[in-house]
Design a protein around this motif. Structure first.
Motif, PDB file in Angstrom:
ATOM      1  N   GLU A 197       0.830  -1.204   0.000  1.00 30.64           N
ATOM      2  CA  GLU A 197       0.000   0.000   0.000  1.00 30.64           C
ATOM      3  C   GLU A 197       0.870   1.261   0.000  1.00 30.64           C
ATOM      4  OE1 GLU A 197      -2.549  -3.238   0.937  1.00 30.64           O
ATOM      5  OE2 GLU A 197      -0.614  -2.638   1.777  1.00 30.64           O
ATOM      6  N   ARG A 198       0.337   2.312  -0.647  1.00 32.16           N
ATOM      7  CA  ARG A 198       1.052   3.573  -0.744  1.00 32.16           C
ATOM      8  C   ARG A 198       0.286   4.686  -0.033  1.00 32.16           C
ATOM      9  NH1 ARG A 198       5.212   3.903  -4.592  1.00 32.16           N
ATOM     10  NH2 ARG A 198       5.660   1.875  -5.545  1.00 32.16           N
ATOM     11  N   ASP A 201      -3.230   5.388  -0.988  1.00 34.31           N
ATOM     12  CA  ASP A 201      -4.101   4.277  -0.597  1.00 34.31           C
ATOM     13  C   ASP A 201      -4.615   4.484   0.825  1.00 34.31           C
ATOM     14  OD1 ASP A 201      -3.683   2.978  -3.032  1.00 34.31           O
ATOM     15  OD2 ASP A 201      -1.886   1.978  -2.287  1.00 34.31           O
ATOM     16  N   ALA A 204      -7.237   7.185   0.818  1.00 33.52           N
ATOM     17  CA  ALA A 204      -8.503   6.672   0.292  1.00 33.52           C
ATOM     18  C   ALA A 204      -9.212   5.788   1.313  1.00 33.52           C
ATOM     19  CB  ALA A 204      -8.250   5.893  -0.996  1.00 33.52           C
ATOM     20  N   ALA A 205      -8.441   4.994   2.071  1.00 29.97           N
ATOM     21  CA  ALA A 205      -9.047   4.134   3.094  1.00 29.97           C
ATOM     22  C   ALA A 205      -9.718   4.952   4.185  1.00 29.97           C
ATOM     23  CB  ALA A 205      -7.976   3.226   3.708  1.00 29.97           C
ATOM     24  N   ASN A 241       4.065   9.496  -4.099  1.00 27.94           N
ATOM     25  CA  ASN A 241       3.109   8.527  -3.533  1.00 27.94           C
ATOM     26  C   ASN A 241       3.894   7.296  -3.090  1.00 27.94           C
ATOM     27  OD1 ASN A 241       0.683   7.347  -2.805  1.00 27.94           O
ATOM     28  ND2 ASN A 241       0.270   6.600  -4.868  1.00 27.94           N
TER      29      ASN A 241
END
Length: 386
Positions: A197-198, A201, A204-205, A241
């Motif tokens: 995961e970056r 990410d 967004a979570a 990112n």
């Protein structure tokens, strides 16, 4: 009698005029008044610096952003190890005839039935980093990969189970997580997976940010260090990112930045700008530029507090405020064409004050207006006495 009246009226007009000259309306000090005021005793802490290319470049070098790609860009270990608090599920197979974990059933033809896998109840890795497996005992799991735990269980079961095969699955990841807080829709602890995961990410979570993207700053804390970049830069540059590591903390910061424009500018008010920053040229444009009929192009000043090590200060020793900052007045002469290039390199700080002084001709015009308003009524009275 008439001469006495005329003399009295003229004296009164001159007195009013003299009093008015010292109280002409103005939006602030002139260029000369600022220079004289900062040279007075007791103001030695104020540094007056002419803004040129050398000064602008030195300040700009100190503002260089530490890019995530340069400081945090190394990929993390995607083969995530098990940690305390994780929940593991252990499944065991035996070759037929399975006698330890299987059924051990033989069909009427005398052929052993293929045994089904035995799945043990999911269990949490304890504080000491162990799990319990029947016939294998306490197995250390913390700090190992799931593959390493499988190999250790298989080794312990050899000689007890018939050719055992083991599968360990992490059903709940409580140790390899990233925390997302700040101006996001929902603060979360996001578990990491081997996919890697970056930064975006994680954002967004958490449901994204609650404020405009151009006013947000992303801060990434890793261990004892932290770095920050404007969110729109992270979105525009994929290199920023960066991959995340277990224990990282992502903070979405809403930082409303602003400067105040005063004096002979198009508008006198506090003006906001985005997290990506703004140059002096842009700031003057947002303030409506200089008013042609009033402004002195040689009298553009920026008032701010700087770090003591920012420049070689003209007044030594450089005195500071109680919090270690140096009060500075940067002076810009817009009559010099090079100053327009310098303004594009000079970045405005949060809470800066930009002041444009009135031109001497503007003060003269005010004086003439005052003169006319004071003399005309006197002349009218004098005519009436003739």
């Amino acid at each position: 009698m008439r001469r006495t009246i005329r003399s009295s009226l003229a004296s009164t007009a001159l007195a009013v005029l003299a009093a008015g000259c010292s109280n002409l309306p103005t939006s602030g000090p002139s260029n000369k008044q600022i220079e004289e005021a900062t040279a007075q005793p007791g103001t030695s802490a104020i540094q007056v610096v002419d803004l040129d290319d050398t000064v602008a470049r030195r300040l700009l070098a100190q503002r260089q952003l530490h890019l995530f790609s340069e400081t945090l860009g190394q990929p993390g270990d995607q083969n995530l190890s098990v940690g305390t608090g994780d929940t593991l599920e252990v499944s065991i197979w035996e070759a037929p005839p399975a006698t330890l974990f299987g059924t051990g059933i033989i069909n009427p033809a005398g052929v052993p039935v293929t045994a089904q896998s035995t799945t043990l109840p999911a269990q949490m890795v304890d504080r000491e980093g162990f799990i319990m497996v029947p016939f294998a005992g306490r197995i250390r799991a913390a700090g190992l990969t799931t593959q390493a735990v499988e190999a250790e269980i298989s080794r312990r079961l050899k000689g007890k189970a018939n050719q055992p095969e083991v599968l360990v699955r992490r059903v709940q990841n409580a140790s390899s997580t990233v925390t997302v807080v700040g101006e996001v829709a929902n603060s979360v602890r996001m578990p990491l997976t081997p996919s890697g995961e970056r930064l975006l990410d994680a954002l967004a979570a958490a449901g994204g940010v609650r404020q405009p993207v151009d006013k947000m700053t992303l801060q990434l804390t890793r261990g004892t260090e932290f770095y920050a970049l404007p969110l729109d830069l992270v979105i525009r540059d994929p290199r920023q990112n960066v991959p995340l590591r277990a224990g990282d903390v992502v903070t979405a910061l809403f930082q409303p930045l602003s400067f105040t424009a005063l004096g002979a500018t198009g508008k006198n008010e506090e003006i906001g700008f985005g997290a990506q920053g703004i140059s002096l040229a842009q700031a003057l444009a947002r303030a409506g530029g200089l008013i042609d009929s009033r402004a002195s192009p040689q009298g553009v000043f920026i008032f701010r507090f700087e770090q003591k090590q920012a420049l070689d200060w003209p007044r030594q020793p450089a005195l500071t405020t109680p919090d270690g900052m140096v009060p500075v007045v940067y002076r810009v002469n817009l009559r010099e064409p090079n100053s327009f290039f310098v303004m594009q390199q000079f970045a405005i700080n949060n809470k800066d004050v930009i002041y444009v002084s009135n031109a001497p001709a503007s003060e003269l015009q005010k004086f003439l207006n005052l003169l006319v308003s004071a003399v005309y009524p006197v002349l009218n009275v004098i005519r009436l006495t003739e």
